[in-house]
Design an enzyme around this catalytic site. Structure first.
Site, PDB file in Angstrom:
ATOM      1  N   CYS A  62       0.775   0.753  17.372  1.00 37.74           N
ATOM      2  CA  CYS A  62       2.185   1.121  17.356  1.00 37.74           C
ATOM      3  C   CYS A  62       2.813   1.166  18.747  1.00 37.74           C
ATOM      4  O   CYS A  62       3.902   0.626  18.951  1.00 37.74           O
ATOM      5  CB  CYS A  62       2.387   2.444  16.630  1.00 37.74           C
ATOM      6  N   HIS A 118       7.041   7.641  20.315  1.00 33.98           N
ATOM      7  CA  HIS A 118       5.680   7.250  20.691  1.00 33.98           C
ATOM      8  C   HIS A 118       5.632   6.253  21.845  1.00 33.98           C
ATOM      9  O   HIS A 118       4.808   5.332  21.872  1.00 33.98           O
ATOM     10  CB  HIS A 118       4.925   6.687  19.488  1.00 33.98           C
TER      11      HIS A 118
END
Length: 708
Positions: A62, A118
């Site tokens: 990710c 993130h």
């Protein structure tokens, strides 16, 4: 709903809504694979009315994919080669322009974000508002409880922090504002969001659109909506699990419920977009990487999973929809494009659906969306790896050409899929993967090269059938049952993606299994036949052709390796016990009764840049006391073993004591009771009867003592 006289949708520049799903694999959406057991009617309906990208590629994790999306650069050119662990100082570099920054600067957009970031938050400059968004609501990290928004390392410990924040760029310098870059000031508001994460993200995104129309109607909106679904922990709402009752495997069934929540949220989001922003809106959907079968995802029929550059890890679902009349932002509506190929199936879901079967990398979205927004040529800059694919997408949308490009040629014919070296990787492994035309070269250690299939029982259906794999699955189930999905999740990730995969990849590290692989995806889309293993059987002409292809890809990988940005230490972290104290700040937990007052502490940027540092990135490498993830895991394992040993020692002392204190009392009572009954029953008997009773009691006591 009443609308203002001037709406953002009246602009010639389209509103852009980009939805990024998390860990949604090739076999997790029905439109993408009709045999998928997961019903996704809302997403399917959208895909039927848009342009489906059948060869959309991301990176395998990710953080690298999100960095590529927002910068238009391969992960190696952002310095973020691997997933960011909690407590790391790494983050999206301050000197790289991002998509929201460029849309604001060059085309006058307003940029907001909701959901999962993130991309670092050790420094305030790494947060969403530090990297170009004017407003952000969501989480900084990953792996958070869907209800509490807490992050927990060890399931028996209290959460490290709550992770939910609202960042707002403010014009004034109010006392509550945070001093920021270039005179910008940002207000951070930490609060405990009570709604399920998927619902909260969707509703916050809808609120962003409504607020935009009310307050910024003269500007087009770029809204980046990054759902936490369908990443673990698997915590679906009850109403979303009902359509999944037919799935036998419990992880897959829970994953289905999480995807069902995502599907509902996407439907609500798009209906709200049409009602508020209007028809002049372009909607994009993509996933950040392939699915993780150990957490319910599936990429069938593709090989591999998340964290590998095999097709199952990097080939991801994606489509875009132009809500405007006659698809004017995608070049009009002149017919249907039939662009099936040997790489991907033809789609026959209705007359409105178009297919783009050319190669598309997640880094291509930055230059493509800048072009869609009306930015001039070269607005993305010369250092991007992404390619402006708008002409190709318009050809696919309009039915002209062959869906490859406006002139019938492919805009992209090659891409870097993976690259990291042992010295900069958490597990001391090197890996490179490159796609050139129909060929893919994978060179290095694959941590998971198995095939995963749909299971008709409550066990994984996997080509890897070792006892260790089966035992790990059983342990994971036990951990889930004992602690619950959210608290056990990071431990499960460690057991699976660290410990298990470390052992299963050991034969590759020892040279017992080939680590150089060449696949012809036109003939072998499942990556079953490594051409290097069949090299002697190939004709001399075929060997010469393939050698030229391999030489080209090897040279490209070498070029990227020599010229890539200095890798950031994403695998180095502040020890989490220490980080807990550094990152936690006060916030408002009154709205979420699930969070006790003692746990009401929120993660927040915990490092400051040095005033004398010319290069912002230098500060990332100067943080003292960093520890590698593997070393931290070893320390945690030792701690767990020590705790286990102490617990066993205590049990070995307590059990005999408990038996001594409580185990003999019932026996004595039982004997006495028996004697009393015998005396009452045998009153008339003499000394012989009493002696017999005593002998029987003695024999009974001896037998009991022997058992003890």
């Amino acid at each position: 709903m009443a609308q203002p006289e001037v709406r953002a949708a009246d602009s010639d520049r389209p509103n852009i809504i980009f939805v990024l799903a998390d860990d949604v694999g090739w076999n997790d959406l029905t439109y993408n694979n009709p045999t998928s057991p997961i019903p996704t009617p809302e997403i399917d309906s959208l895909a039927r009315s848009g342009v489906v990208l059948t060869q959309h590629y991301s990176h395998s994790l990710c953080t690298p994919s999100r960095a590529a999306l927002l910068t238009g650069r391969y992960h190696i050119n952002t310095g973020l080669h691997y997933v960011l662990a909690p407590g790391t100082p790494a983050g999206l570099p301050a000197d790289i322009p991002t998509l929201p920054m460029l849309l604001r600067r060059d085309v006058g957009y307003r940029a907001e974000m909701v959901g999962k970031w993130h991309l670092g938050h050790a420094f305030a400059s790494q947060t969403p508002t530090g990297r170009g968004f004017q407003r952000f609501t969501g989480i900084y990290m990953w792996d958070t409880d869907s209800y509490e928004k807490t992050f927990t390392e060890l399931p028996w410990d209290s959460p490290i922090a709550v992770d939910w924040v609202r960042e707002e760029v403010v014009e004034d310098s109010a006392p509550a504002a945070f001093p920021f870059l270039d005179g910008q000031r940002v207000r951070f508001t930490h609060y405990a969001e009570p709604r399920h994460a998927t619902e909260a993200i969707a509703l916050e995104a809808i609120a962003s659109m409504e607020r935009h129309v009310a307050e910024h109607s003269g500007e087009p909106l770029f809204l980046y909506v990054a759902f936490t679904a369908a990443h673990s922990p698997l915590q679906p709402l009850a109403r979303h699990t009902a359509p999944c009752a037919h799935i036998a495997h419990s992880w897959r069934r829970d994953f289905c419920g999480v995807v069902g929540g995502l599907d509902e949220a996407v439907g609500n989001l798009t209906r709200a977009a049409k009602a508020t922003l209007g028809e002049n809106t372009v909607f994009i959907f993509a996933s950040d990487n392939g699915g993780s079968p150990w957490f319910g995802g599936n990429n069938q029929p593709l090989r591999g999973s998340k964290a590998t550059p095999l097709e199952g890890g990097v080939k991801t679902p994606s489509f875009l929809v132009d809500f405007s009349a006659n698809r004017r932002f995608l070049g009009g509506d002149t017919g249907r494009c039939q662009a099936g190929s040997e790489f991907s199936p033809r789609y026959h879901h209705g007359d409105d659906q178009r297919v783009f079967a050319g190669l598309f990398h997640i880094s291509d979205w930055l230059p493509t969306l800048l072009a869609l927004a009306g930015a001039g040529a070269g607005a993305a800059g010369s250092e991007v790896d992404g390619i402006d694919m708008l002409p190709s997408l318009r050809a696919a949308a309009s039915g002209s050409g062959d869906c490859a490009g406006s002139d019938g040629t492919a805009a992209r014919n090659e891409m870097l899929l993976e690259l990291y070296d042992a010295e900069n990787f958490a597990f001391d492994e090197s890996l490179a993967a490159y796609r050139f035309g129909r060929f893919k070269l994978v060179d290095g250690v694959l941590r998971d090269d198995a095939f995963y299939f749909e299971s008709h029982r409550d066990r994984l259906n996997c080509s890897e059938t070792s006892l260790l794999r089966s035992l790990t699955e059983s342990v994971n189930r036990g951990v889930d049952w004992l602690f619950g999905a959210a608290k056990a999740d990071l431990l499960r990730i460690t057991l699976t993606h660290v410990l298990l995969q470390e052992q299963l990849s050991r034969p590759q590290k020892l040279g017992l299994v080939p680590t150089r692989r060449l696949y012809d995806l036109s003939q072998d889309p499942r990556e079953e036949n490594n051409l290097f293993e069949h090299w002697p059987q190939l004709s001399a002409q075929r060997q010469e052709e393939l050698a030229a292809v391999v030489a080209h890809m090897t040279a490209k990988i070498g070029h990227f390796r020599r010229n890539m940005r200095r890798p950031q230490p994403a695998h180095l972290i502040t020890p989490l016990d220490e980080w807990r104290q550094l990152t936690r700040v006060a916030g408002d937990c009154s709205a979420n009764p699930r969070i006790p007052a003692a746990q009401c502490g929120f993660t927040h940027p915990w490092l400051n840049h040095s005033a004398s540092t010319a290069d912002w990135d230098d500060d990332v490498f100067r943080v003292p006391g960093l520890l590698s993830i593997s070393d931290h895991s070893v320390l945690r394992a030792r701690d767990m073993l020590l705790r286990g040993a102490v617990s066993l020692l205590l049990l070995s002392v307590l059990v005999p004591l408990l038996r001594l204190c409580f185990g003999r009392i019932p026996k004595a009572v039982e004997v006495d009771s028996g004697d009393k009954k015998k005396k009452k029953k045998d009153k008339a008997k003499g000394a012989d009867g009493a002696a017999k009773g005593a002998d029987g009691a003695a024999e009974s006591g001896a037998a009991k003592s022997k058992e003890d």
